[in-house]
Design a protein around this motif. Structure first.
Motif, short mmCIF file in Angstrom:
data_model
loop_
_atom_site.label_atom_id
_atom_site.label_comp_id
_atom_site.label_asym_id
_atom_site.label_seq_id
_atom_site.Cartn_x
_atom_site.Cartn_y
_atom_site.Cartn_z
N UNK A 1 16.48 39.05 63.18
CA UNK A 1 16.42 38.54 61.81
C UNK A 1 16.33 37.02 61.79
N UNK A 2 17.11 36.36 62.65
CA UNK A 2 17.07 34.90 62.70
C UNK A 2 15.71 34.41 63.17
N UNK A 3 15.13 35.07 64.17
CA UNK A 3 13.81 34.66 64.66
C UNK A 3 12.74 34.84 63.59
N UNK A 4 12.79 35.96 62.88
CA UNK A 4 11.81 36.19 61.81
C UNK A 4 11.98 35.18 60.69
N UNK A 5 13.23 34.90 60.34
CA UNK A 5 13.50 33.90 59.31
C UNK A 5 12.89 32.55 59.70
N UNK A 6 13.13 32.12 60.93
CA UNK A 6 12.62 30.82 61.38
C UNK A 6 11.10 30.78 61.42
N UNK A 7 10.46 31.93 61.60
CA UNK A 7 9.00 31.96 61.64
C UNK A 7 8.37 31.61 60.30
N UNK A 8 9.18 31.52 59.26
CA UNK A 8 8.62 31.20 57.94
C UNK A 8 8.21 29.75 57.81
N UNK A 9 8.61 28.90 58.75
CA UNK A 9 8.01 27.57 58.78
C UNK A 9 6.50 27.70 58.99
N UNK A 10 6.12 28.53 59.96
CA UNK A 10 4.69 28.72 60.22
C UNK A 10 4.00 29.39 59.03
N UNK A 11 4.68 30.36 58.40
CA UNK A 11 4.08 31.02 57.24
C UNK A 11 3.80 30.01 56.13
N UNK A 12 4.78 29.16 55.83
CA UNK A 12 4.59 28.16 54.78
C UNK A 12 3.51 27.16 55.12
N UNK A 13 3.43 26.76 56.39
CA UNK A 13 2.39 25.82 56.80
C UNK A 13 1.01 26.45 56.73
N UNK A 14 0.92 27.75 56.99
CA UNK A 14 -0.36 28.44 56.86
C UNK A 14 -0.83 28.40 55.41
N UNK A 15 0.08 28.66 54.47
CA UNK A 15 -0.30 28.59 53.05
C UNK A 15 -0.67 27.17 52.66
N UNK A 16 0.05 26.18 53.17
CA UNK A 16 -0.31 24.78 52.91
C UNK A 16 -1.72 24.50 53.41
N UNK A 17 -2.02 24.93 54.63
CA UNK A 17 -3.36 24.73 55.19
C UNK A 17 -4.41 25.42 54.34
N UNK A 18 -4.09 26.62 53.85
CA UNK A 18 -5.02 27.35 52.99
C UNK A 18 -5.36 26.54 51.75
N UNK A 19 -4.34 25.96 51.13
CA UNK A 19 -4.58 25.16 49.92
C UNK A 19 -5.43 23.95 50.24
N UNK A 20 -5.12 23.28 51.35
CA UNK A 20 -5.92 22.10 51.74
C UNK A 20 -7.37 22.49 52.01
N UNK A 21 -7.57 23.59 52.75
CA UNK A 21 -8.94 24.04 53.03
C UNK A 21 -9.67 24.43 51.75
N UNK A 22 -8.91 24.93 50.78
CA UNK A 22 -9.52 25.32 49.51
C UNK A 22 -10.08 24.16 48.71
N UNK A 23 -9.66 22.95 49.05
CA UNK A 23 -10.18 21.75 48.36
C UNK A 23 -11.47 21.24 48.99
N UNK A 24 -11.85 21.83 50.14
CA UNK A 24 -13.02 21.36 50.87
C UNK A 24 -14.26 22.09 50.35
N UNK A 25 -15.23 21.35 49.80
CA UNK A 25 -16.46 22.03 49.31
C UNK A 25 -17.34 22.45 50.47
N UNK A 26 -17.91 23.64 50.38
CA UNK A 26 -18.81 24.13 51.42
C UNK A 26 -20.24 23.78 51.06
N UNK A 27 -21.06 23.42 52.05
CA UNK A 27 -22.48 23.14 51.76
C UNK A 27 -23.19 24.42 51.32
N UNK A 28 -24.08 24.26 50.37
CA UNK A 28 -24.82 25.43 49.86
C UNK A 28 -25.93 25.80 50.82
#
Length: 338
Positions: free
Chosen positions: A311-338
């Motif tokens: 349980x403690x190991x899974x709990x601590x893994x949520x740092x990575x989970x939160x950073x993945x969502x942060x990265x997702x939001x940052x990537x979502x601001x990047x426009x893709x070439x048409x």
């Protein structure tokens, strides 16, 4: 007297390198367990990134200060909250194996000293808050109410983890507000009805500015994320909590913990996706969001009622989970070439 490592701290810089005289103070602020700092900090960073994406902002030196300022603020406010929590819970902590050696419960730091420590950390945090803009300042002051009430929730409800979710993810709203200092929280719409050019009625309506919808959805997603990961965390103390009469979502769910965590995480993913839709984030957000969903799903599949170490190991893994969502939001601001 030498300060021994606390049971759930693991290997950490405080026990390895800090001067002996400072160890009780650093442990009071949980600096030997930085995962809590990450979990308080990451929603604030997510709020900043979401504001940039939703409003097409260009990051600048002020954005850099927000990133750094939120780091300092998260460290200090987590320390203040933990010190206050330890004062309130000192009698309970003495009866729980995992918490009995905490500085206040063990008597190494007095109740008065801990309150002064919490006040000093809060004061420095307030000075940082003053640089964030009027709306963020107001939200920051309101957050103190959430922090002050949290230690008492385990005495009155089976769902103190939900209140922690409200508290820990408040940074998402503050980050969003700090990134857009001109954005107010409340709007006043005044309407005058005319007939033949003559006013026959007038009305006013107060509401939350619609520009806040992405941040509110992100906040709700964070609430359910915290409800999931802190339910996992509470599995470590489930037997001691039952013995001393402390309530928790883990105890309430019992054998249905895995199902409960899965439902909480499903809502976390759904609200995060909704925030991306409303903010108009690009396709890269949804690709990275899939990784976030997979991480939460992996936690859900692995969680067990009878394995506190897991349980403690899974709990601590949520740092990575939160950073993945942060990265997702940052990537979502990047426009893709048409």
């Amino acid at each position: 007297m030498k300060s021994a490592p606390l049971p759930d701290a693991g290997a950490n810089w405080v026990d390895r390198h800090a001067p002996e005289s400072l160890k009780p103070w650093l442990k009071l602020g949980r600096f030997d367990r930085p995962i809590g700092i990450w979990l308080l900090l990451i929603p604030g960073w997510q709020g900043i990134a979401l504001a940039i994406g939703a409003h097409g902002l260009t990051p600048d030196l002020r954005t850099l200060w927000l990133v750094v300022g939120f780091v300092i603020g998260a460290c200090l406010m987590r320390a203040a909250g933990c010190a206050f929590n330890d004062v309130v819970d000192r009698d309970i902590d003495r009866k729980v194996a995992r918490t009995a050696a905490r500085p206040v419960a063990s008597g190494r730091i007095s109740r008065k000293q801990a309150l002064i420590y919490a006040g000093a950390c809060s004061l420095i945090s307030f000075l940082i808050l003053l640089t964030l803009g009027r709306t963020a300042i107001g939200l920051g002051v309101l957050s103190l109410l959430l922090v002050a009430i949290y230690p008492f929730m385990k005495r009155v409800t089976w769902w103190p983890q939900a209140w922690l979710g409200l508290t820990f993810n408040w940074g998402a709203l503050m980050g969003f507000a700090a990134a857009i200092p001109a954005l107010g929280l409340i709007t006043l719409n005044h309407h005058i009805a005319l007939e033949n050019g003559v006013a026959i009625a007038e009305s006013s309506r107060v509401g939350v500015d619609a520009a806040w919808l992405p941040a509110l959805l992100l906040y709700l997603g964070g609430l359910f994320w915290t409800l999931g990961y802190d339910t996992i965390y509470a599995l470590q103390d489930i037997e001691d909590d039952a013995m001393v009469g402390v309530k928790s979502s883990a105890r309430r769910l019992g054998s249905n913990v895995r199902l409960g965590v899965g439902v909480f995480y499903l809502f976390a993913i759904a609200f995060a996706a909704g925030a991306g839709v409303v903010a108009g984030l690009g396709v890269l957000f949804y690709i990275a969001l899939t990784l976030y969903a997979l991480h939460l799903s992996w936690q859900t599949r692995r969680v067990r009622n009878d394995d506190g170490a897991l349980a403690l190991r899974l709990f601590k893994s949520n740092r990575e989970a939160g950073l993945i969502l942060l990265l997702a939001i940052i990537l979502g601001t990047v426009p893709l070439p048409l």
